[in-house]
Design a protein around this motif. Sequence first.
Motif, PDB file in Angstrom:
ATOM      1  N   ALA A   1       1.241  20.871   4.647  1.00 18.97           N
ATOM      2  CA  ALA A   1       0.378  20.079   3.761  1.00 18.97           C
ATOM      3  C   ALA A   1       1.019  18.737   3.406  1.00 18.97           C
ATOM      4  O   ALA A   1       0.318  17.724   3.288  1.00 18.97           O
ATOM      5  N   ILE A   2       2.333  18.701   3.262  1.00 17.90           N
ATOM      6  CA  ILE A   2       2.998  17.434   2.928  1.00 17.90           C
ATOM      7  C   ILE A   2       2.920  16.469   4.105  1.00 17.90           C
ATOM      8  O   ILE A   2       2.638  15.276   3.920  1.00 17.90           O
ATOM      9  N   ASP A   3       3.146  16.963   5.316  1.00 19.09           N
ATOM     10  CA  ASP A   3       3.011  16.099   6.497  1.00 19.09           C
ATOM     11  C   ASP A   3       1.596  15.540   6.593  1.00 19.09           C
ATOM     12  O   ASP A   3       1.399  14.355   6.871  1.00 19.09           O
ATOM     13  N   ARG A   4       0.592  16.385   6.355  1.00 26.91           N
ATOM     14  CA  ARG A   4      -0.794  15.923   6.400  1.00 26.91           C
ATOM     15  C   ARG A   4      -1.030  14.840   5.347  1.00 26.91           C
ATOM     16  O   ARG A   4      -1.686  13.833   5.608  1.00 26.91           O
ATOM     17  N   SER A   5      -0.485  15.038   4.162  1.00 26.95           N
ATOM     18  CA  SER A   5      -0.628  14.030   3.106  1.00 26.95           C
ATOM     19  C   SER A   5       0.032  12.719   3.512  1.00 26.95           C
ATOM     20  O   SER A   5      -0.530  11.638   3.287  1.00 26.95           O
ATOM     21  N   LEU A   6       1.211  12.801   4.103  1.00 28.85           N
ATOM     22  CA  LEU A   6       1.902  11.583   4.549  1.00 28.85           C
ATOM     23  C   LEU A   6       1.087  10.838   5.596  1.00 28.85           C
ATOM     24  O   LEU A   6       0.943   9.613   5.533  1.00 28.85           O
ATOM     25  N   VAL A   7       0.535  11.579   6.554  1.00 33.48           N
ATOM     26  CA  VAL A   7      -0.270  10.942   7.599  1.00 33.48           C
ATOM     27  C   VAL A   7      -1.494  10.287   6.980  1.00 33.48           C
ATOM     28  O   VAL A   7      -1.830   9.136   7.304  1.00 33.48           O
ATOM     29  N   GLU A   8      -2.171  10.969   6.070  1.00 34.14           N
ATOM     30  CA  GLU A   8      -3.352  10.386   5.430  1.00 34.14           C
ATOM     31  C   GLU A   8      -2.988   9.134   4.637  1.00 34.14           C
ATOM     32  O   GLU A   8      -3.698   8.128   4.693  1.00 34.14           O
ATOM     33  N   LEU A   9      -1.881   9.171   3.910  1.00 32.52           N
ATOM     34  CA  LEU A   9      -1.453   7.998   3.148  1.00 32.52           C
ATOM     35  C   LEU A   9      -1.143   6.826   4.077  1.00 32.52           C
ATOM     36  O   LEU A   9      -1.530   5.682   3.803  1.00 32.52           O
ATOM     37  N   LEU A  10      -0.452   7.101   5.177  1.00 32.69           N
ATOM     38  CA  LEU A  10      -0.108   6.030   6.117  1.00 32.69           C
ATOM     39  C   LEU A  10      -1.335   5.508   6.853  1.00 32.69           C
ATOM     40  O   LEU A  10      -1.385   4.328   7.200  1.00 32.69           O
ATOM     41  N   GLN A  11      -2.334   6.366   7.098  1.00 35.80           N
ATOM     42  CA  GLN A  11      -3.577   5.885   7.698  1.00 35.80           C
ATOM     43  C   GLN A  11      -4.263   4.893   6.757  1.00 35.80           C
ATOM     44  O   GLN A  11      -4.850   3.922   7.200  1.00 35.80           O
ATOM     45  N   GLY A  12      -4.187   5.147   5.475  1.00 30.57           N
ATOM     46  CA  GLY A  12      -4.804   4.256   4.495  1.00 30.57           C
ATOM     47  C   GLY A  12      -4.038   2.963   4.317  1.00 30.57           C
ATOM     48  O   GLY A  12      -4.625   1.901   4.116  1.00 30.57           O
ATOM     49  N   ASN A  13      -2.715   3.036   4.395  1.00 29.84           N
ATOM     50  CA  ASN A  13      -1.870   1.851   4.235  1.00 29.84           C
ATOM     51  C   ASN A  13      -0.515   2.125   4.874  1.00 29.84           C
ATOM     52  O   ASN A  13       0.358   2.736   4.262  1.00 29.84           O
ATOM     53  N   ALA A  14      -0.339   1.649   6.089  1.00 26.02           N
ATOM     54  CA  ALA A  14       0.900   1.905   6.833  1.00 26.02           C
ATOM     55  C   ALA A  14       2.088   1.132   6.276  1.00 26.02           C
ATOM     56  O   ALA A  14       3.208   1.329   6.727  1.00 26.02           O
TER      57      ALA A  14
ATOM     58  N   ARG B   1      10.846  13.094   7.323  1.00 23.40           N
ATOM     59  CA  ARG B   1       9.568  13.673   7.761  1.00 23.40           C
ATOM     60  C   ARG B   1       8.758  12.671   8.591  1.00 23.40           C
ATOM     61  O   ARG B   1       8.203  13.034   9.624  1.00 23.40           O
ATOM     62  N   VAL B   2       8.694  11.428   8.131  1.00 21.09           N
ATOM     63  CA  VAL B   2       7.953  10.405   8.875  1.00 21.09           C
ATOM     64  C   VAL B   2       8.601  10.195  10.245  1.00 21.09           C
ATOM     65  O   VAL B   2       7.914  10.079  11.257  1.00 21.09           O
ATOM     66  N   GLY B   3       9.922  10.186  10.302  1.00 19.31           N
ATOM     67  CA  GLY B   3      10.625  10.064  11.586  1.00 19.31           C
ATOM     68  C   GLY B   3      10.256  11.196  12.534  1.00 19.31           C
ATOM     69  O   GLY B   3      10.036  10.971  13.729  1.00 19.31           O
ATOM     70  N   LYS B   4      10.174  12.417  12.012  1.00 16.47           N
ATOM     71  CA  LYS B   4       9.783  13.564  12.848  1.00 16.47           C
ATOM     72  C   LYS B   4       8.339  13.430  13.321  1.00 16.47           C
ATOM     73  O   LYS B   4       8.024  13.771  14.463  1.00 16.47           O
TER      74      LYS B   4
ATOM     75  N   LEU C   1       3.071   1.293   3.115  1.00 17.32           N
ATOM     76  CA  LEU C   1       3.637   1.953   1.941  1.00 17.32           C
ATOM     77  C   LEU C   1       5.128   2.199   2.160  1.00 17.32           C
ATOM     78  O   LEU C   1       5.542   2.607   3.241  1.00 17.32           O
ATOM     79  N   SER C   2       5.914   1.957   1.144  1.00 17.22           N
ATOM     80  CA  SER C   2       7.361   2.194   1.246  1.00 17.22           C
ATOM     81  C   SER C   2       7.638   3.692   1.200  1.00 17.22           C
ATOM     82  O   SER C   2       6.805   4.483   0.735  1.00 17.22           O
ATOM     83  N   TYR C   3       8.821   4.065   1.658  1.00 19.02           N
ATOM     84  CA  TYR C   3       9.216   5.474   1.575  1.00 19.02           C
ATOM     85  C   TYR C   3       9.255   5.916   0.117  1.00 19.02           C
ATOM     86  O   TYR C   3       8.893   7.049  -0.204  1.00 19.02           O
ATOM     87  N   ALA C   4       9.675   5.025  -0.776  1.00 18.31           N
ATOM     88  CA  ALA C   4       9.716   5.370  -2.202  1.00 18.31           C
ATOM     89  C   ALA C   4       8.318   5.668  -2.730  1.00 18.31           C
ATOM     90  O   ALA C   4       8.122   6.651  -3.470  1.00 18.31           O
ATOM     91  N   GLU C   5       7.324   4.855  -2.353  1.00 15.73           N
ATOM     92  CA  GLU C   5       5.952   5.086  -2.815  1.00 15.73           C
ATOM     93  C   GLU C   5       5.378   6.354  -2.192  1.00 15.73           C
ATOM     94  O   GLU C   5       4.710   7.142  -2.870  1.00 15.73           O
ATOM     95  N   LEU C   6       5.620   6.556  -0.897  1.00 11.77           N
ATOM     96  CA  LEU C   6       5.171   7.793  -0.258  1.00 11.77           C
ATOM     97  C   LEU C   6       5.787   9.000  -0.958  1.00 11.77           C
ATOM     98  O   LEU C   6       5.098   9.988  -1.237  1.00 11.77           O
ATOM     99  N   ALA C   7       7.082   8.905  -1.244  1.00 10.12           N
ATOM    100  CA  ALA C   7       7.787  10.007  -1.904  1.00 10.12           C
ATOM    101  C   ALA C   7       7.185  10.299  -3.275  1.00 10.12           C
ATOM    102  O   ALA C   7       6.971  11.464  -3.638  1.00 10.12           O
ATOM    103  N   ARG C   8       6.870   9.244  -4.020  1.00  8.91           N
ATOM    104  CA  ARG C   8       6.270   9.422  -5.339  1.00  8.91           C
ATOM    105  C   ARG C   8       4.931  10.159  -5.219  1.00  8.91           C
ATOM    106  O   ARG C   8       4.645  11.056  -5.993  1.00  8.91           O
ATOM    107  N   GLN C   9       4.150   9.803  -4.208  1.00  7.50           N
ATOM    108  CA  GLN C   9       2.809  10.384  -4.083  1.00  7.50           C
ATOM    109  C   GLN C   9       2.816  11.827  -3.569  1.00  7.50           C
ATOM    110  O   GLN C   9       1.875  12.574  -3.842  1.00  7.50           O
TER     111      GLN C   9
END
Length: 152
Positions: free
Chosen positions: A3-16, A37-40, A18-26
């Motif tokens: 679920a976290i990977d899916r959330s990361l992908v969705e967030l990056l689709q919306g705004n690629a 995780r993003v590297g993987k 986003l910093s790692y800090a902002e992604l981490a916060r969300q």
Amino acid sequence: MDAIDRSLVELLQGNARLSYAELARQVGLSAPAVHERVGKLENSGVIRAYRAEVDAEAVGRGVTALIGIVEDSGGDTDDVLETFRSMPEIESCYFMAGRESFLLKARVGTIAELEHLIVRLNRTPGVASTRTGIALSTKWENRPQPITPPTA
């Protein structure tokens, strides 16, 4: 993907961007954990690229056409595809079921440029015929799709 990977992908689709800090916060992880995780996701091919979405009209490519390609039965599909790939006007190429083997999305600046492209396509060895539709306007495209968990 969890679920976290899916959330990361969705967030990056919306705004690629986003910093790692902002992604981490969300997603509720640390920035280093998100970076890993993003590297993987990148290494596994889930995330294939990051791009700038450009207004086609603003860069001189205001004419969008969808071009169906009927292959000649004697043509070599790999050669036909390589020819399509070499044409910078062709933005997307889909392999289709039905009479037309391929559907191309092309962007050009003028109708005269579209005519020139269609002539080149029809002269391509392995292409029997083309059928072209011109988009009058684009209501939306490249809409990010939600990443839903696989059904069991």
